[in-house]
Design a protein around this motif. Structure first.
Motif, PDB file in Angstrom:
ATOM      1  N   LEU B   8       0.824  -1.199   0.000  1.00  0.00           N
ATOM      2  CA  LEU B   8       0.000   0.000   0.000  1.00  0.00           C
ATOM      3  C   LEU B   8       0.862   1.254   0.000  1.00  0.00           C
ATOM      4  CD1 LEU B   8      -2.823  -1.091   2.452  1.00  0.00           C
ATOM      5  CD2 LEU B   8      -2.857  -1.001  -0.036  1.00  0.00           C
ATOM      6  N   SER B  76     -21.116   2.656  -2.063  1.00  0.00           N
ATOM      7  CA  SER B  76     -20.798   3.056  -0.702  1.00  0.00           C
ATOM      8  C   SER B  76     -19.333   2.873  -0.311  1.00  0.00           C
ATOM      9  CB  SER B  76     -21.675   2.279   0.295  1.00  0.00           C
ATOM     10  OG  SER B  76     -21.290   0.922   0.334  1.00  0.00           O
ATOM     11  N   SER B  77     -18.558   2.215  -1.162  1.00  0.00           N
ATOM     12  CA  SER B  77     -17.175   1.934  -0.734  1.00  0.00           C
ATOM     13  C   SER B  77     -16.186   2.878  -1.404  1.00  0.00           C
ATOM     14  CB  SER B  77     -16.818   0.486  -1.080  1.00  0.00           C
ATOM     15  OG  SER B  77     -15.443   0.281  -0.878  1.00  0.00           O
ATOM     16  N   TRP B  78     -15.508   3.678  -0.587  1.00  0.00           N
ATOM     17  CA  TRP B  78     -14.481   4.572  -1.129  1.00  0.00           C
ATOM     18  C   TRP B  78     -13.336   3.768  -1.724  1.00  0.00           C
ATOM     19  CZ3 TRP B  78     -15.143   9.412  -2.361  1.00  0.00           C
ATOM     20  CH2 TRP B  78     -16.122  10.172  -1.703  1.00  0.00           C
ATOM     21  N   LEU B  79     -13.122   2.586  -1.221  1.00  0.00           N
ATOM     22  CA  LEU B  79     -12.051   1.748  -1.763  1.00  0.00           C
ATOM     23  C   LEU B  79     -12.389   1.328  -3.192  1.00  0.00           C
ATOM     24  CD1 LEU B  79      -9.364   0.378  -1.264  1.00  0.00           C
ATOM     25  CD2 LEU B  79     -10.572  -1.546  -0.260  1.00  0.00           C
ATOM     26  N   SER B  80     -13.645   0.966  -3.364  1.00  0.00           N
ATOM     27  CA  SER B  80     -14.110   0.604  -4.699  1.00  0.00           C
ATOM     28  C   SER B  80     -13.912   1.791  -5.658  1.00  0.00           C
ATOM     29  CB  SER B  80     -15.602   0.261  -4.611  1.00  0.00           C
ATOM     30  OG  SER B  80     -15.927  -0.794  -5.456  1.00  0.00           O
ATOM     31  N   ARG B 128     -10.037   9.871   0.916  1.00  0.00           N
ATOM     32  CA  ARG B 128     -11.314   9.464   1.517  1.00  0.00           C
ATOM     33  C   ARG B 128     -11.274   8.026   2.014  1.00  0.00           C
ATOM     34  NH1 ARG B 128     -15.807  12.739   1.784  1.00  0.00           N
ATOM     35  NH2 ARG B 128     -16.238  11.004   3.192  1.00  0.00           N
ATOM     36  N   VAL B 129     -10.484   7.199   1.346  1.00  0.00           N
ATOM     37  CA  VAL B 129     -10.381   5.796   1.767  1.00  0.00           C
ATOM     38  C   VAL B 129      -9.923   5.707   3.224  1.00  0.00           C
ATOM     39  CG1 VAL B 129      -9.039   3.665   1.409  1.00  0.00           C
ATOM     40  CG2 VAL B 129     -10.011   4.878  -0.540  1.00  0.00           C
ATOM     41  N   TYR B 130      -9.092   6.686   3.614  1.00  0.00           N
ATOM     42  CA  TYR B 130      -8.500   6.617   4.954  1.00  0.00           C
ATOM     43  C   TYR B 130      -9.268   7.420   5.997  1.00  0.00           C
ATOM     44  CZ  TYR B 130      -4.925   4.251   2.435  1.00  0.00           C
ATOM     45  OH  TYR B 130      -4.277   3.323   1.679  1.00  0.00           O
ATOM     46  N   LEU B 132     -11.649   7.031   7.906  1.00  0.00           N
ATOM     47  CA  LEU B 132     -12.552   6.064   8.540  1.00  0.00           C
ATOM     48  C   LEU B 132     -12.964   6.587   9.916  1.00  0.00           C
ATOM     49  CD1 LEU B 132     -10.538   2.840   7.704  1.00  0.00           C
ATOM     50  CD2 LEU B 132     -12.907   3.254   7.010  1.00  0.00           C
ATOM     51  N   PRO B 133     -14.239   6.565  10.200  1.00  0.00           N
ATOM     52  CA  PRO B 133     -14.672   7.096  11.503  1.00  0.00           C
ATOM     53  C   PRO B 133     -14.089   6.306  12.691  1.00  0.00           C
ATOM     54  CG  PRO B 133     -16.480   5.961  10.384  1.00  0.00           C
ATOM     55  CD  PRO B 133     -15.367   6.085   9.388  1.00  0.00           C
ATOM     56  N   TRP B 138      -6.280   8.718  11.273  1.00  0.00           N
ATOM     57  CA  TRP B 138      -6.374   8.984   9.835  1.00  0.00           C
ATOM     58  C   TRP B 138      -7.519   9.916   9.497  1.00  0.00           C
ATOM     59  CZ3 TRP B 138      -6.077   3.235   7.777  1.00  0.00           C
ATOM     60  CH2 TRP B 138      -4.764   2.755   7.956  1.00  0.00           C
TER      61      TRP B 138
END
Lengths: 206, 288, 812
Positions: B8, B76-80, B128-130, B132-133, B138
């Protein structure tokens, strides 16, 4: 099958014996390092000497047995890029191994450590609420195992009617993040969420 | 302290550098007329870096064969979304490169603008992927500053290096010296973003107190060496690069930059990789 | 390691190739899992249920104090999953006897890599663990030859049956008490063996409390009576680790607490899981000083006149000078002792007690008020406080609180002894009578090897003779790990056993290559309890008794045999086969025992197979919880206690006589009154300048003593750790998870540290039972507490003081 399955923990009865963990390992043949259910020990308190050289203390400890809470708004499902992580019509959050890419992003996000990576499979694994047992009308392995009857499961609304909807004790995260299907009866030692009075004192075991 | 998230680290640093190269070089092309002839190799280099980054990202996956499914959850997935947008970025710059090979100065502008937009979007989505609430370290604007800082820092130095190499015997020195100016400014802006990012991330770290484990204390305990190395290398790299970029502007000899820019790029990339390793290493989630 | 692994797996009688293959598969699964390589679980979850899968009842027969029902899933001759009692609606009173984490890991234990496969004989030195595979015929012949030699040369009293509780609660294959095992029956056919009295769990309380309350087991009110009390005080006592069954006492205490308004106080050096789940308050106390606390409490009760004078007058002797037995000099009453009017002229004030126990003076006074004013008050003790060098005093002293406050023999009160239990007797396997009456303390066997004939009645507690007539030359060790692991001072034991001219033969019958098994001369693999028919008796409970009928689930592993068959084999070589078997097979005996049991509990089905199918039979105790000593309390004249005076003997004339006739080691005290006696390696021993920390060894959920100590699942969820307070850890730069070295003059252990406020400063605790794993340097890497414990016996019962230790700790 239940529509909105939930776990209920009676902290007044939980001795931290970890029978639930072993029943889970046995039922699912979990390899070393993967624990779908984990019992955290939350401990705090200080020792202070008085003028006579005698110690005074306010030590407390309690255990919390947590697996997946099959949340209403599961962060794992939200963030999974492949849709392998999904919440079924039975309310159970599980992993579709035909899709899971093993990116471990769900593991990063879940504040309950529910999704766990299997090196052998290259995919995520997690508690499936013993779906097969539930289909047979049996309790999940952990619930049926609990020697002190601290662990129960059922329809969320029914449990909430019976025990209230509290699910906020340290060291659990705010339920707003994922809306966990978890109800807790705190015991007299329980500290409110966000409390700095103690810490998870058995990181090596969970 | 350092995590083992090497795939990563390389994926994010390389793709962000690639976006930086594209954004800065294409912006320079738009800004300085006739600079195109001196900025031929930036887009192909970015294309190669992005490809390399994507390959590294595959090594992170437990079941790479299933990577085709990773764009199924755009809703809904920022990773996607990240995977899709980085893929798009790669496609756009590939098209851009092919278009320019076919007809160097014709019809590439819309693609150039698209590549800037998609590239900036990619970096934004990567941040945005990172966010995370459940990961307060991050989940801060610091991540955004940091990623865009990486993009500008490494992108400008890389542009400078490539530019100096391809223009060793350039005739239109005026245009080249202006290019050096743009690279220098973007490098300094990048450095500023980086520093704001570091300060903000220290604040975020300090606010992360997971039941007695303060993330900042953890860094202070185990990560000081890494933090110092990161800052020193990035500053040294940018200092070196800016100094010679200014000199090149003065003497109108962009080839002067070549060796210092190589050093600077090595320093900046090494520093950024250390920084990114620390970023992953400070992962600390709330909850149990 | 042993040569057993390289032994050829040639076909032997009784072992089909198919069996070997399936076990190899089972073991292969274990091996690959432990290597972390293969995650066969989820693949298996997709597997279609095997058509020949069956579920059979089983039981967990270990020495935890509980007993649990298991349901073994068996597929293709291998146990594939373990579940527990699922009968009924799980209503309290007829609730499910749910197994704890250990029972649930049974298949992992059964197929552990340490499982023994073949009979073996030692090659190399004792304890090295090198063995050579032999046939059963060779094994029987060898055992018979050695046994004959011992009996011929040294007599039957040189043959000893060591304490072993690895199959406790079983009936036909039970391992405890040793006198009730098939081995005892075999030896009784051959002229007998040297007995022992007491046990490693409770040697001191069992010996000492009868001096107060009369002979036999001193009973207590059950946990169910917590619902009828105002204040429940536990000295030590941690059912959350020692009575863990869902049909056992931990569940009883949890259930009772929910119904009770009583305040619960736990007095313990450690904040136990019982304290965590049940206590309203924890009072930490230095190990070995419970008697001092009691004295301080008694001082408040007596000086503030909150004692029950009527009860003391009517039911007790020795409280004050008026009730001292005849012939005892004045100044020897309990009251005089407490008020400082006895020989030591020291009033046992709360301040005095505070200095010894570490409990603030104010808290002692307040506790005395709470105990004095609660009507009734339920005071109980665990057995940890009596596994101290002054344990006989501690356990008697605690009983003084209910005696002074008149809480004996009342609903919601207690004797001060351990809580009582409700059970139903189960028929036993007849073991005939031992012609030898000589007996030593359970803890005295290493001494009896070294200096047997020097051991006397008044110096070493020899019973049945004034002096032993032979040293121990031959040890039978069935399902026990006391050879090296659970007996004190592993390093000294090792030295003693190295001299093969002393103890000439050790025969170990076990399931596993335990640390003790490594010391065997002849090592015989026993069938696992899931590999034979048996009946398991109830564990400790309050409100519901039960019996478990557990049929054979799978065939014995490789060449292992039932202990009955092993004894039959030896009996044949010794020429007593007919006397031993009476013509019956093990199966015949199973029916014989069952028929006897049906006479006790006629509601059992006529056919044993039906009992095996039903599995668990439960008996609820209805009505108010039993109150022991109630009739005595109400009318002590008509219902006297079995003490010489017929009353509760606060002052024991019998102990007075013992104190005046026995030879004691320097520093040892036996006293007629329950006093506080400072001891060697106690809180006030000057040795603390060198070894400043007190070390105890608590019971831990990972194991039952050492049983299950090799199960990887359990080690993962509950690893072996030394508990150390942050105050002590900081001084030594020790952080949570650091490897530390715990040592004293007896040995050294390396173990990870658990830095926790749950143990008081100045005290360490290393959970007992971890498998002794010495490195080449002799330093134990397994975390076995007995590397650090002493073989010095206690003054009266000659029992095991395994929680009295001084040590130092540093970062490893």
């Amino acid at each position: 099958m239940l529509k909105r399955p939930a776990f209920y923990i009676d902290m007044e009865a939980c001795t931290g014996c970890k029978t639930c963990m072993i029943a889970c390992i046995d039922k699912h043949d979990l390899p070393k390092g993967i624990l779908w259910r984990r019992v955290s020990e939350y401990t705090g308190g200080d020792w202070n000497k008085d003028g006579n050289g005698k110690y005074h203390q306010n030590v407390f400890a309690y255990y919390l047995s947590i697996s997946c809470n099959h949340c209403e708004n599961p962060i794992c499902v939200r963030s999974c890029p492949t849709t392998a992580m999904h919440k079924g019509p039975d309310g159970i959050v599980s992993v579709d191994h035909d899709k899971c890419v093993g990116c471990r992003y769900c593991e990063w996000g879940c504040p309950y450590s529910a999704p766990q990576y299997s090196e052998g499979l290259g995919k995520m694994t997690k508690c499936d609420f013993c779906r097969d047992y539930q289909r047979e009308g049996k309790s999940p392995a952990c619930v049926a195992a609990c020697p002190n009857r601290a662990l129960h499961y059922g329809e969320y609304e029914e449990l909430a009617d019976k025990y209230g909807s509290e699910n906020l004790v340290a060291p659990l995260p705010s339920p707003n993040i994922t809306q966990p299907n978890l109800i807790i009866t705190p015991n007299r030692n329980a500290k409110p969420a966000g409390s700095q009075a103690g810490k998870i004192s058995n990181p090596e075991e969970v | 302290m350092f995590s083992s998230e090497w795939s990563l680290v390389l994926f994010t640093v390389l793709t962000q550098a690639a976006v930086g190269i594209v954004v800065i070089s294409e912006f320079t092309r738009l800004l300085l007329k006739n600079s195109g002839a001196h900025l031929k190799w930036q887009a192909p280099a970015a294309c190669a870096l992005t490809a390399l980054g994507l390959l590294f990202s595959l090594t992170h996956l437990g079941t790479p064969l299933h990577s085709v499914f990773t764009i199924l959850n755009l809703g809904s997935s920022w990773l996607s979304r990240e995977i899709l947008v980085v893929g798009c970025f790669f496609a756009v710059i590939l098209l851009l490169v092919l278009q320019r090979r076919k007809a160097p100065e014709k019809g590439a502008t819309p693609l150039a603008i698209a590549s800037i937009v998609v590239g900036l979007g990619a970096v934004f989505i990567m941040t945005r992927v990172y966010l995370l609430p459940t990961v307060p370290v991050w989940n801060s604007i610091a991540t955004t500053f940091g990623f865009f800082g990486t993009m500008l820092l490494s992108g400008s130095v890389a542009c400078g290096l490539i530019g100096s190499l391809e223009n060793r015997s350039a005739k239109n020195a005026e245009s080249c010296s202006s290019m050096a100016g743009v690279f220098c400014v973007s490098a300094l802006v990048g450095l500023a973003l980086k520093f704001i990012g570091i300060v903000l991330s220290m604040i975020a770290l300090n606010n992360t107190d997971n039941y007695g484990m303060n993330a900042l204390h953890m860094v202070a305990d185990k990560g000081v060496d890494g933090l110092v190395a990161w800052i020193v290398m990035v500053c040294a790299g940018i200092g070196l690069f800016s100094w010679f970029a200014l000199k090149a502007m003065g003497t109108k000899q962009i080839k002067l930059i070549a060796s210092p820019a190589l050093c600077a790029l090595a320093l900046v990339l090494a520093g950024e990789i250390i920084g990114r390793l620390m970023f992953y290493g400070t992962y600390m989630r709330i909850g149990i | 390691m042993s040569k057993e692994n390289s032994a050829p797996s040639k076909k032997k009688k009784g072992v089909s190739r198919r069996n070997v293959l399936k076990w190899t598969a089972a073991l292969g699964g274990v091996a690959s899992l432990s290597a972390g390589g293969l995650f066969y679980g989820l693949k298996k979850a997709n597997r279609q249920p095997n058509s020949d899968e069956k579920i059979v009842w089983a039981s967990c027969n270990v020495n935890c104090g509980s007993r649990c029902a298991l349901r073994a899933h068996v597929s293709d001759g291998v146990v594939t999953r373990i579940e527990t009692d699922n009968l009924g609606k799980d209503t309290y009173g007829s609730h499910q006897v749910r197994a704890c984490l250990r029972g649930r890991s049974m298949r992992r234990r059964m197929y552990a890599p340490e499982r023994l496969k073949y009979p073996m004989k030692r090659v190399g030195k004792r304890g090295e663990g090198n063995f050579e595979r032999i046939s059963w015929d060779e094994a029987y012949a060898l055992v018979a030859k050695r046994l004959k030699k011992a009996i011929d040369e040294h007599g039957n009293e040189s043959v000893y049956l060591n304490y072993g509780t690895g199959n406790l609660g079983a009936t036909l294959s039970k391992s405890w008490p040793p006198g009730a095992t098939p081995i005892a029956r075999l030896m009784n056919c051959l002229g007998g063996y040297l007995n022992h009295y007491g046990d490693y769990s409770a040697a001191q309380i069992e010996y000492a409390l009868p001096f107060t309350y009369g002979s036999g087991w001193v009973d207590g009110n059950t946990y169910a009576d917590i619902t009828n009390t105002e204040l429940f005080v536990m000295f030590g006592n941690n059912p959350a680790a020692t009575r863990m069954s869902g049909g056992g006492l931990v569940n009883d205490i949890v259930q009772a607490r929910k119904k009770s308004g009583a305040k619960i106080i736990v007095i313990d050096p450690r904040y136990t899981d019982t304290a965590a789940v049940a206590a309203d308050e924890w009072i930490p106390i230095h190990p070995g000083t419970d008697a001092a606390l009691v004295c301080g409490l008694a001082h408040v009760l007596i000086t503030e006149k909150i004692v029950d004078d009527d009860f003391l007058k009517k039911c007790c002797v020795g409280y004050d000078e008026d009730s001292l037995p005849e012939g005892i000099p004045a100044g020897n009453s309990y009251k005089s002792y407490i008020l400082g009017k006895g020989d030591d002229k020291t009033p046992k004030t709360p301040k005095w007690a505070s200095e010894i126990t570490g409990i603030p003076e104010k808290r002692i006074i307040q506790l005395a008020h709470e105990i004095g004013r609660a009507k009734p008050c339920f005071i109980t003790q665990g057995w940890g406080i009596q596994r101290q060098a002054n344990g006989e005093q501690n356990c008697r002293a605690i009983c003084m609180l209910p005696i002074l406050t008149g809480n004996v023999g009342v609903q919601g009160g207690n004797t001060g002894a351990r809580e009582g239990s409700f059970g139903i007797p189960f028929a036993g396997f007849p073991t005939l009578e031992n012609p030898v009456k000589t007996s030593i303390s359970v803890f005295g066997w290493t001494d009896a090897i070294v200096r047997g004939p020097e051991m006397t009645a008044t110096r070493d507690g020899v019973q049945g003779r004034d002096r032993l007539i032979a040293p121990i030359k031959f040890i039978w060790n069935y399902a026990g790990n006391c050879i090296i692991n659970q007996h004190s001072d592993s390093n000294r034991t090792h030295e003693i056993l190295q001299d093969e001219s002393k103890c000439e033969t050790i025969v170990v019958i076990d399931n596993f290559m335990t640390p003790s098994a490594r010391y065997a001369d002849i090592l015989l693999p026993a069938a696992f309890n899931l590999e034979e028919d048996d009946f398991a008796v109830c564990g400790w409970t309050s409100t519901m008794a039960y019996q478990i009928f557990a049929p054979k689930a799978v065939e014995p592993f490789f060449e292992s045999r039932t202990v009955y068959d092993i004894c039959t084999g030896v009996a044949e070589r010794m020429g007593v086969r007919n006397a031993f078997t009476e013509g019956r097979t093990r199966n015949d005996w199973a029916h014989w025992v069952y028929a006897k049991q049906r006479a006790n509990t006629p509601d059992l089905p006529e056919n044993l197979d039906d009992a095996f199918t039903q599995g668990v039979f439960k008996y609820e105790r209805k009505g108010k919880p039993a109150v022991p000593y109630k009739s005595f309390r109400e009318d002590p004249k008509t219902n006297p206690l079995p003490t010489p005076s017929g009353k509760i003997e606060i002052f024991s004339k019998r102990l007075w006589n013992i104190a005046h006739t026995w030879e004691l080691r320097e520093g040892d005290v036996i006293s007629a009154l329950p006093q506080y006696t400072p001891t060697w390696e106690g809180v006030s021993d000057p040795l603390r300048s060198e070894f400043p920390l007190q070390l105890i060894g608590h019971h831990y959920k990972q194991r039952t003593h050492s049983t299950y100590g090799n199960v990887d699942w359990l080690k993962q969820v509950a690893p072996q750790e030394l508990w150390i307070n942050p105050v002590d850890a900081e001084k030594r730069g020790i952080k949570h998870g650091d490897m530390v070295k715990v040592f004293n003059k007896r040995g050294t252990v390396i173990v990870p540290a658990k830095v926790t406020p749950r143990i008081m400063p100045g005290v360490l605790t290393l959970p007992q039972g971890a498998w002794y794993t010495p490195g080449k340097d002799g330093i134990d890497q397994g975390g076995c507490v007995n590397v650090l414990t002493s073989q010095r016996p206690t003054p009266l019962s000659k029992g095991n003081p395994q929680h009295t230790n001084l040590v130092q700790v540093e970062k490893a």
